[in-house]
Design an enzyme around this catalytic site. Structure first.
Site, PDB file in Angstrom:
ATOM      1  N   ASN A  56      65.637  25.968   8.741  1.00  0.00           N
ATOM      2  CA  ASN A  56      65.437  25.615   7.348  1.00  0.00           C
ATOM      3  C   ASN A  56      66.289  26.477   6.423  1.00  0.00           C
ATOM      4  O   ASN A  56      67.338  26.041   5.951  1.00  0.00           O
ATOM      5  CB  ASN A  56      63.949  25.715   6.988  1.00  0.00           C
ATOM      6  CG  ASN A  56      63.620  25.050   5.675  1.00  0.00           C
ATOM      7  OD1 ASN A  56      64.484  24.874   4.827  1.00  0.00           O
ATOM      8  ND2 ASN A  56      62.379  24.676   5.480  1.00  0.00           N
ATOM      9  N   ASP A  57      65.862  27.710   6.198  1.00  0.00           N
ATOM     10  CA  ASP A  57      66.572  28.556   5.233  1.00  0.00           C
ATOM     11  C   ASP A  57      68.040  28.781   5.607  1.00  0.00           C
ATOM     12  O   ASP A  57      68.890  28.898   4.729  1.00  0.00           O
ATOM     13  CB  ASP A  57      65.870  29.908   5.117  1.00  0.00           C
ATOM     14  CG  ASP A  57      64.486  29.755   4.497  1.00  0.00           C
ATOM     15  OD1 ASP A  57      64.308  28.794   3.713  1.00  0.00           O
ATOM     16  OD2 ASP A  57      63.608  30.563   4.792  1.00  0.00           O
ATOM     17  N   VAL A  58      68.325  28.826   6.917  1.00  0.00           N
ATOM     18  CA  VAL A  58      69.697  29.149   7.336  1.00  0.00           C
ATOM     19  C   VAL A  58      70.669  27.994   7.106  1.00  0.00           C
ATOM     20  O   VAL A  58      71.860  28.136   7.315  1.00  0.00           O
ATOM     21  CB  VAL A  58      69.766  29.583   8.812  1.00  0.00           C
ATOM     22  CG1 VAL A  58      68.955  30.846   9.026  1.00  0.00           C
ATOM     23  CG2 VAL A  58      69.300  28.479   9.746  1.00  0.00           C
ATOM     24  N   VAL A  59      70.169  26.824   6.694  1.00  0.00           N
ATOM     25  CA  VAL A  59      71.065  25.713   6.374  1.00  0.00           C
ATOM     26  C   VAL A  59      70.899  25.266   4.924  1.00  0.00           C
ATOM     27  O   VAL A  59      71.325  24.186   4.539  1.00  0.00           O
ATOM     28  CB  VAL A  59      70.830  24.489   7.298  1.00  0.00           C
ATOM     29  CG1 VAL A  59      71.295  24.788   8.711  1.00  0.00           C
ATOM     30  CG2 VAL A  59      69.377  24.063   7.307  1.00  0.00           C
ATOM     31  N   SER A 102      60.932  31.318   3.574  1.00  0.00           N
ATOM     32  CA  SER A 102      61.146  31.977   2.297  1.00  0.00           C
ATOM     33  C   SER A 102      60.376  31.281   1.175  1.00  0.00           C
ATOM     34  O   SER A 102      60.279  31.786   0.081  1.00  0.00           O
ATOM     35  CB  SER A 102      62.634  31.969   1.968  1.00  0.00           C
ATOM     36  OG  SER A 102      63.061  30.641   1.788  1.00  0.00           O
TER      37      SER A 102
END
Lengths: 96, 454
Positions: free
Chosen positions: B380-383, B421
């Site tokens: 999720n957050d890493v993309v 996050s």
């Protein structure tokens, strides 16, 4: 045996060694390497054995016993987990 | 006898360093742990010959209990749970360093100020690492779910830390001391470890585990000086330095500093809710399967969701199927995907995905723009492209995988919730993005059967 400046030299050189060993590591090995270094500080077992071996009062003995037990867990657990992780690193080309 | 012990410790130290060195390349890594293991065995066995020791029976019993328990748990634990086991074993090492210091302080035979200072410092660091790692373990294990935060937390923690330092300093200054003061010192140090780890949120756990790992190494090194034990000094310091560097690398991958991770707790300050244009467009597995089967280049982006769903074996099956159809399949691994750097690599390796199909951030980002399909599974957050575009976003500046630049994006996700996050993900609302709702393993299975039917 190990005193003053000698100790300081050992400390400094070891610190540089640790830094060098890690600094060119591919990201894929970060977890196994963290686990591997976790195993290496299991050497605390040696110290815990010496401390326990010199314990005199019951309280010292109990703390020493806990220390040795924890340290043995660190060393053995660290080894098993690292070994299992590294076991899985294979290349598609076989061989290495 | 002394020289035999000295030489054995020297050999052990050399084996540790060579072992770690070998562990830093995928080709030699498997031999590396063996070398280090031999070093540990040699050092441990030879220590039984240390002069003037007693309590051998109890000592062997303690080694047996600790060793067997760790062996049993280490063999049984699932690959997905590795991070918390590392935290646990690391904590045990820190605890042992603390115990050594406690025994030495109680025996009262440390007369030089230098030795006292080192013993106290090692005890402080080891105890913090011990209690902090246990909290980290409990959190990753799911026993402690919510990060604990309260107003003035940083100041409260600082006060506890200063009390520990103060009592430690008093012990050093006076040389002669009571059991109560030693106990107070350890309680304060342990409390600080707990307080330090409690407010840390899930996504920051890898950094904190790595930091505790480095701290344990340092504590072991300090106690090594106290016991005049070269193997401990060298091994401990090497780990302390290596661990510190590793911690920095991890924090850098998230575009944050270590102090930022420790003291400004993620998401605690950002209250502004961003709104994202567009809507999430669902797709079913059959359509998604067709899209991938007729693609030329597919890049799979795994995240923590894949670990939770234990989907790695299904993902590998999907890869094999696509490769057989002539589709070029690669994996894009974000440095902090999952709960530890390399977490995804380990899981995919477990499923027999060859490591030369795994690419890291720099290597794959240019290729993502040319990919026909980017399959995001549980990441999720890493993309999240907001890390590039929205300066107000708490994750702004974090290097991300540019999945949004692929021609088509398929996101496998359980629901419409946000990532760790708590930030809305603009990728999910993109025009080229389709959402495949469901459990990672189930959906990978459905993709496989969809492609098989073609």
């Amino acid at each position: 045996m190990i005193e003053g400046m000698t100790a300081l030299y050992i400390f400094m050189l070891s610190a540089f060694t640790g830094y060098e060993v890690i600094s060119r590591v591919p990201v894929i090995l970060h977890t196994p390497l963290m686990s591997g270094s976790n195993f290496v500080h299991g050497i605390v077992l040696v110290g815990a054995m010496v401390a326990m071996g010199h314990a005199n009062t019951p309280l010292e003995l109990v703390i020493g016993f806990i220390g040795v037990m924890l340290a043995a867990g660190n060393a053995v657990g660290g080894y098993v987990v690292t070994e299992r992780m590294l076991e899985m690193f294979k290349s598609s080309k076989g061989g290495n | 006898m002394d020289s035999i012990i000295e030489i054995s410790y020297f050999v052990a130290a050399v084996l540790f360093i060579l072992g770690l060195k070998r562990m830093s390349s995928p080709v030699t890594a498997r031999g590396g742990i063996l070398w280090a293991g031999v070093g540990m065995l040699v050092a441990t066995l030879i220590t039984f010959l240390w002069p003037d020791m007693h309590n051998y029976v109890l000592m062997t019993t303690a080694i047996f209990i600790g060793g067997v328990a760790a062996w049993w748990s280490g063999k049984r634990v699932a690959m997905t749970d590795m991070p918390q086991m590392i935290a646990l074993y690391n904590g045990m090492g820190g605890g042992a360093a603390g115990a050594i210091a406690a025994v030495e302080l109680l025996r009262g035979e440390l007369h030089s100020t230098t030795f006292l200072t080192l013993a106290i410092l090692g005890a402080l660091i080891g105890s913090i690492s011990f209690s902090g790692s246990l909290i980290a373990f409990a959190k990753l294990q799911g026993w402690l779910r919510k990060p604990l935060r309260f107003p003035g937390q940083t100041w409260f923690n600082l006060a506890i830390f200063l009390v520990a330092i103060g009592v430690g300093g008093w012990l050093v200054a006076n040389g002669e001391f009571s059991g109560q003061l030693i106990a107070l010192f350890f309680i304060m140090a342990l409390a600080f470890g707990v307080l330090l780890a409690l407010p840390i949120g899930g996504a920051d756990m890898p950094v904190i585990i790595s930091l505790f790992n480095a701290l344990t190494g340092l504590a072991v090194g300090f106690e090594g000086f106290v016991l005049n034990n070269a193997a401990m000094i060298i091994a401990g310091t090497v780990v302390g330095a290596a661990g510190t560097l590793l911690t920095q690398l991890m924090a850098k991958a998230m575009n944050r500093s270590i102090s930022n991770v420790l003291f400004s707790h993620f998401g605690a300050t950002s209250t502004t809710e961003e709104t994202v244009e567009g809507s999430m467009k669902p797709i079913d597995a059959a359509d998604a399967g067709i899209m991938m089967a007729y693609a030329e280049r597919v890049i799979i982006i795994p995240g923590y969701g894949m670990a939770v769903a234990q989907a790695q074996h299904k993902v590998k099956e999907l890869m094999d199927l696509l490769l057989k159809r002539g589709v070029d399949v690669k994996f894009a691994i974000h440095p902090v995907a999952g709960r530890m750097p390399g977490h995804m690599n380990v899981l995919l390796a477990e499923a027999d995905v060859p490591y030369d199909r795994l690419y890291d951030l720099e290597a794959i980002n240019a290729e993502l723009a040319r990919a026909d399909v980017a399959l995001v599974i549980g990441a999720n957050d890493v993309v999240n492209p907001m890390a590039r575009s929205n300066p107000d976003s708490p994750i702004y500046g974090m290097p991300i995988l540019n999945a949004d630049q692929a021609k088509n994006v398929i996101v496998i996700k359980r629901g419409q919730g946000k990532g760790f996050s708590g930030v809305e993900n603009a990728l999910f609302f993109g025009d080229n993005t389709r959402m495949l709702y469901g459990d990672g393993k189930e959906m990978a299975g459905e993709l496989i059967s969809a492609i098989k039917q073609l």
